[in-house]
Design a protein around this motif. Structure first.
Motif, PDB file in Angstrom:
ATOM      1  N   ARG A 107     -48.795  31.321  30.956  1.00 17.47           N
ATOM      2  CA  ARG A 107     -48.055  31.889  32.085  1.00 17.47           C
ATOM      3  C   ARG A 107     -48.777  33.107  32.656  1.00 17.47           C
ATOM      4  O   ARG A 107     -48.913  33.266  33.873  1.00 17.47           O
ATOM      5  CB  ARG A 107     -46.641  32.269  31.608  1.00 17.47           C
ATOM      6  CG  ARG A 107     -45.760  32.857  32.677  1.00 17.47           C
ATOM      7  CD  ARG A 107     -45.239  31.791  33.559  1.00 17.47           C
ATOM      8  NE  ARG A 107     -44.292  32.340  34.516  1.00 17.47           N
ATOM      9  CZ  ARG A 107     -44.005  31.769  35.649  1.00 17.47           C
ATOM     10  NH1 ARG A 107     -44.570  30.631  35.972  1.00 17.47           N
ATOM     11  NH2 ARG A 107     -43.144  32.305  36.476  1.00 17.47           N
ATOM     12  N   SER A 108     -49.241  33.993  31.756  1.00 16.32           N
ATOM     13  CA  SER A 108     -49.948  35.199  32.251  1.00 16.32           C
ATOM     14  C   SER A 108     -51.268  34.831  32.920  1.00 16.32           C
ATOM     15  O   SER A 108     -51.664  35.454  33.910  1.00 16.32           O
ATOM     16  CB  SER A 108     -50.160  36.195  31.110  1.00 16.32           C
ATOM     17  OG  SER A 108     -50.989  35.637  30.118  1.00 16.32           O
ATOM     18  N   ALA A 109     -51.986  33.801  32.402  1.00 13.87           N
ATOM     19  CA  ALA A 109     -53.237  33.358  33.037  1.00 13.87           C
ATOM     20  C   ALA A 109     -52.955  32.782  34.419  1.00 13.87           C
ATOM     21  O   ALA A 109     -53.693  33.043  35.382  1.00 13.87           O
ATOM     22  CB  ALA A 109     -53.931  32.325  32.160  1.00 13.87           C
ATOM     23  N   TYR A 110     -51.862  32.027  34.529  1.00 12.95           N
ATOM     24  CA  TYR A 110     -51.516  31.442  35.824  1.00 12.95           C
ATOM     25  C   TYR A 110     -51.123  32.529  36.824  1.00 12.95           C
ATOM     26  O   TYR A 110     -51.525  32.495  37.999  1.00 12.95           O
ATOM     27  CB  TYR A 110     -50.376  30.435  35.636  1.00 12.95           C
ATOM     28  CG  TYR A 110     -49.995  29.720  36.900  1.00 12.95           C
ATOM     29  CD1 TYR A 110     -50.852  28.797  37.502  1.00 12.95           C
ATOM     30  CD2 TYR A 110     -48.759  29.959  37.505  1.00 12.95           C
ATOM     31  CE1 TYR A 110     -50.501  28.147  38.664  1.00 12.95           C
ATOM     32  CE2 TYR A 110     -48.394  29.302  38.668  1.00 12.95           C
ATOM     33  CZ  TYR A 110     -49.269  28.388  39.242  1.00 12.95           C
ATOM     34  OH  TYR A 110     -48.920  27.737  40.399  1.00 12.95           O
ATOM     35  N   LYS A 111     -50.366  33.527  36.386  1.00 11.40           N
ATOM     36  CA  LYS A 111     -49.991  34.636  37.268  1.00 11.40           C
ATOM     37  C   LYS A 111     -51.223  35.421  37.697  1.00 11.40           C
ATOM     38  O   LYS A 111     -51.324  35.871  38.852  1.00 11.40           O
ATOM     39  CB  LYS A 111     -49.012  35.572  36.552  1.00 11.40           C
ATOM     40  CG  LYS A 111     -47.599  35.070  36.477  1.00 11.40           C
ATOM     41  CD  LYS A 111     -46.724  36.116  35.786  1.00 11.40           C
ATOM     42  CE  LYS A 111     -45.280  35.717  35.760  1.00 11.40           C
ATOM     43  NZ  LYS A 111     -44.443  36.730  35.104  1.00 11.40           N
ATOM     44  N   SER A 112     -52.158  35.586  36.777  1.00  9.10           N
ATOM     45  CA  SER A 112     -53.393  36.306  37.104  1.00  9.10           C
ATOM     46  C   SER A 112     -54.175  35.571  38.186  1.00  9.10           C
ATOM     47  O   SER A 112     -54.710  36.186  39.105  1.00  9.10           O
ATOM     48  CB  SER A 112     -54.233  36.465  35.840  1.00  9.10           C
ATOM     49  OG  SER A 112     -55.474  37.045  36.133  1.00  9.10           O
ATOM     50  N   ARG A 113     -54.227  34.256  38.108  1.00 13.36           N
ATOM     51  CA  ARG A 113     -54.938  33.482  39.117  1.00 13.36           C
ATOM     52  C   ARG A 113     -54.218  33.534  40.466  1.00 13.36           C
ATOM     53  O   ARG A 113     -54.872  33.562  41.517  1.00 13.36           O
ATOM     54  CB  ARG A 113     -55.087  32.027  38.671  1.00 13.36           C
ATOM     55  CG  ARG A 113     -56.132  31.888  37.593  1.00 13.36           C
ATOM     56  CD  ARG A 113     -56.593  30.484  37.439  1.00 13.36           C
ATOM     57  NE  ARG A 113     -57.341  30.338  36.205  1.00 13.36           N
ATOM     58  CZ  ARG A 113     -57.718  29.187  35.720  1.00 13.36           C
ATOM     59  NH1 ARG A 113     -57.407  28.080  36.342  1.00 13.36           N
ATOM     60  NH2 ARG A 113     -58.404  29.139  34.608  1.00 13.36           N
TER      61      ARG A 113
END
Length: 200
Positions: A107-113
């Motif tokens: 989830r955090s990787a997706y938000k970062s992208r």
């Protein structure tokens, strides 16, 4: 001709004499039965000592298991079930926490992208669509793990309640259900059945 009448008369008198003799014997037996005192009937009861039935025991066992899993099993003196209860609940919690941790990573990787950064740990290996699918899978696994954990907790309560009921169940020798097998003498086939015995 007279001989025939004489023989018939003798036979009739003999028959009537036997009937009167039987009636006299029956009347004498009745008189004796009326004058004799009947024997006293002696009944011996088996003293069966059973534990008193506690109707609140099942509810108490369920309440203890609801407060602390395994406590109802300890109340029922089924100590061997306590490790099984904790292993089931522990496994469910482990998978829930592991899936939750992995879900947060993706989830955090997706938000970062979405914010325009390209420095997440999955950059170059997993696409944006892959991150979305991973989040869906991990979210579903997390919810399933939570349901399994709640189910094992509920089973712990149900087991304690049912076990407390069965501990008070009457299983003595006066009440039995016995299977039997018998060969039918008429057609030489086997008959299988159940015999219910109840001794008062």
């Amino acid at each position: 001709m007279r001989n025939k009448y004489a023989i018939a008369l003798v036979v009739i008198l003999t028959f009537c004499g036997n009937i009167w003799a039987q009636e006299d014997e029956n009347s004498e037996d009745k008189k004796n039965a009326q004058t004799e005192k009947p024997e006293k009937l002696k009944v011996q009861a088996n003293n069966i000592v059973t534990d008193p039935i506690d109707p609140l025991a099942p509810a108490r066992a369920a309440f203890y298991s609801a407060i602390l899993p395994g406590l109802g099993q300890a109340y029922n003196k089924k100590y061997w079930k306590i490790p099984i209860v904790y292993a089931g609940i522990g496994a469910g919690l482990y998978f829930y926490l592991d899936n939750n941790k992995e879900y947060k990573r993706y989830r955090s990787a997706y938000k970062s992208r979405l914010a325009g950064f390209t420095n997440d740990e999955f950059y170059g290996t997993i696409s944006d669509d892959g991150l979305r699918e991973a989040q869906k899978t991990l979210s579903r696994n997390r919810e399933l793990s939570l349901l399994v954990t709640i189910g094992i907790y509920a089973l712990n309560i149900i087991d304690a309640n049912v076990d407390a009921h069965l501990l008070q169940y009457n299983v003595d020798d006066n009440l039995s259900l016995v299977p039997h097998y018998k060969i039918n003498d008429f057609d030489k086939t086997g008959d299988l059945g159940l015999t219910i015995n109840y001794k008062f």
